[in-house]
Design a protein around this motif. Sequence first.
Motif, mmCIF file in Angstrom:
data_model
loop_
_atom_site.group_PDB
_atom_site.id
_atom_site.type_symbol
_atom_site.label_atom_id
_atom_site.label_comp_id
_atom_site.label_asym_id
_atom_site.label_seq_id
_atom_site.Cartn_x
_atom_site.Cartn_y
_atom_site.Cartn_z
ATOM 1 N N HIS A 72 -50.056 70.031 -41.942
ATOM 2 C CA HIS A 72 -51.257 69.471 -41.328
ATOM 3 C C HIS A 72 -51.156 69.539 -39.813
ATOM 4 O O HIS A 72 -51.871 70.280 -39.163
ATOM 5 C CB HIS A 72 -51.482 68.035 -41.803
ATOM 6 C CG HIS A 72 -52.812 67.492 -41.379
ATOM 7 N ND1 HIS A 72 -53.015 66.166 -41.122
ATOM 8 C CD2 HIS A 72 -54.004 68.103 -41.166
ATOM 9 C CE1 HIS A 72 -54.285 65.984 -40.764
ATOM 10 N NE2 HIS A 72 -54.900 67.147 -40.791
ATOM 11 N N ARG A 73 -50.210 68.769 -39.252
ATOM 12 C CA ARG A 73 -50.054 68.831 -37.794
ATOM 13 C C ARG A 73 -48.601 68.633 -37.346
ATOM 14 O O ARG A 73 -48.354 68.348 -36.177
ATOM 15 C CB ARG A 73 -50.954 67.781 -37.121
ATOM 16 C CG ARG A 73 -50.695 66.351 -37.533
ATOM 17 C CD ARG A 73 -51.445 65.368 -36.641
ATOM 18 N NE ARG A 73 -52.886 65.489 -36.773
ATOM 19 C CZ ARG A 73 -53.607 64.697 -37.574
ATOM 20 N NH1 ARG A 73 -53.012 63.762 -38.289
ATOM 21 N NH2 ARG A 73 -54.912 64.835 -37.643
ATOM 22 N N VAL B 106 -53.582 72.943 -40.655
ATOM 23 C CA VAL B 106 -54.944 72.497 -40.924
ATOM 24 C C VAL B 106 -55.605 72.025 -39.635
ATOM 25 O O VAL B 106 -56.788 72.280 -39.393
ATOM 26 C CB VAL B 106 -54.940 71.371 -41.986
ATOM 27 C CG1 VAL B 106 -56.356 70.856 -42.219
ATOM 28 C CG2 VAL B 106 -54.339 71.889 -43.293
ATOM 29 N N ASP B 107 -54.845 71.368 -38.781
ATOM 30 C CA ASP B 107 -55.352 70.887 -37.500
ATOM 31 C C ASP B 107 -55.342 72.030 -36.477
ATOM 32 O O ASP B 107 -54.300 72.647 -36.221
ATOM 33 C CB ASP B 107 -54.487 69.730 -37.010
ATOM 34 C CG ASP B 107 -54.981 69.138 -35.709
ATOM 35 O OD1 ASP B 107 -55.848 68.267 -35.747
ATOM 36 O OD2 ASP B 107 -54.477 69.555 -34.645
ATOM 37 N N ILE C 69 -49.246 70.161 -51.416
ATOM 38 C CA ILE C 69 -50.034 69.339 -50.505
ATOM 39 C C ILE C 69 -50.411 68.061 -51.237
ATOM 40 O O ILE C 69 -50.957 68.104 -52.349
ATOM 41 C CB ILE C 69 -51.301 70.073 -50.034
ATOM 42 C CG1 ILE C 69 -50.928 71.314 -49.215
ATOM 43 C CG2 ILE C 69 -52.203 69.152 -49.219
ATOM 44 C CD1 ILE C 69 -52.114 72.158 -48.814
ATOM 45 N N ALA D 190 -56.667 66.949 -50.782
ATOM 46 C CA ALA D 190 -56.703 68.086 -49.861
ATOM 47 C C ALA D 190 -56.079 69.335 -50.466
ATOM 48 O O ALA D 190 -56.351 70.461 -50.010
ATOM 49 C CB ALA D 190 -55.986 67.725 -48.562
#
Length: 399
Positions: free
Chosen positions: A41-42, A62-63, A106, A110
């Motif tokens: 994600h980040r 994702v970010d 994940i 999501a």
Amino acid sequence: MPASPVQQITILGATGSIGASTLDVVARHPDRFAVFAVSAHRQVERMVEICLRHRPRYAVMVDADAATRLQRLLVQQGCRTEVLAGAAALEDVAAHGDVHAVMAAIVGAAGLKPTLAAARAGKKVLLANKEALVLSGRLFMDTVAASNAVLLPIDSEHNAVFQALPVDYRRIPGAAGVRRILLTASGGPFRSTPLEALDAVTPDQACAHPNWVMGRKISVDSATMMNKGLEVIEAHWLFGAPASIIEVVVHPQSVIHSMVDYLDGSVLAQLGNPDMRTPIAHALAWPERIDSGVAPLDLFAIGQLAFERPDFHRFPCLALAYRALEEGGSAAATLNAANEEAVAAFLEGQLGFRGIPAVIEATMERAGQHAVDSVEAVLDADRHARRIAREEIQTRRIP
């Protein structure tokens, strides 16, 4: 004979505990596996480490801001991994033509779309994201069948059941003579805690699992036994088993990972140390066996194995999961969405531990249930349930 080609693996959720264990197993067998793509994600710093060590072709963040940071850092290090951004890129690396297998790790809703993309593309899907089946069980299994994808469970319990069933169990009438599927559960950190003390439970206490090292969300799910409830729903879809033959057995030692009880009186169990590298290695190499790095099981050191019936009063989330499976339709998606919202609020100190099942039950009552025959319908049910759950959280919010 020519050597077998190296399998290209996409790891969705590479920075989590399942992702880390997968990378460990893959690194032990460079002649068999290579990392094609990883996602997060980040968590930029961790992804830098992963890319420098495993040199995947793609890294997906994702970010978008995190993707920009990651690309800059990798260029500075001379790493040629290409960084992609956004949810659509997850589906791209899951369905890419060069990919052989996809680790779907994940956490939460999501993971649904990229996992479905892998199944639709006919990949070998290593399913650690239980929500994909909880939210869209029939849709997901129909997709697997239509594309001839290979679906292998990674949850230790479902992997154990898979190992205890005959290889061709889905082709045998009568579910291969199976009487019961017995899913074992550790009981988590509050198995014997006085009920009145549960009101004062802190997030750190709930995340201190006695046997497994896991992320915070799934650790809380273990403490409430919602994880086992989700696994009951998952087992229903994976093995075509009605809820009436799926039983939960509390087994504090976490050595027997699950069992299959047959009509002839045989009970087959899969045992091993509580280490996720075992089911990961089993699925990566299936139908062969490879070294996972897990120490051999020392039965003499364990000494004895204990079993208990689950207490539905202590663990109301488990009862709610059985209810969702019985109701069908969107009920399981509602259950999962409400649980994700409630657990997040608990971890942020906004909701008490016993408020988790209260929010879920209230959300299920208000949301009702309806048919979910498309990804859009599943996601609509998920969004609707989250709105209700947030409202319920506000009414129980800790000052």
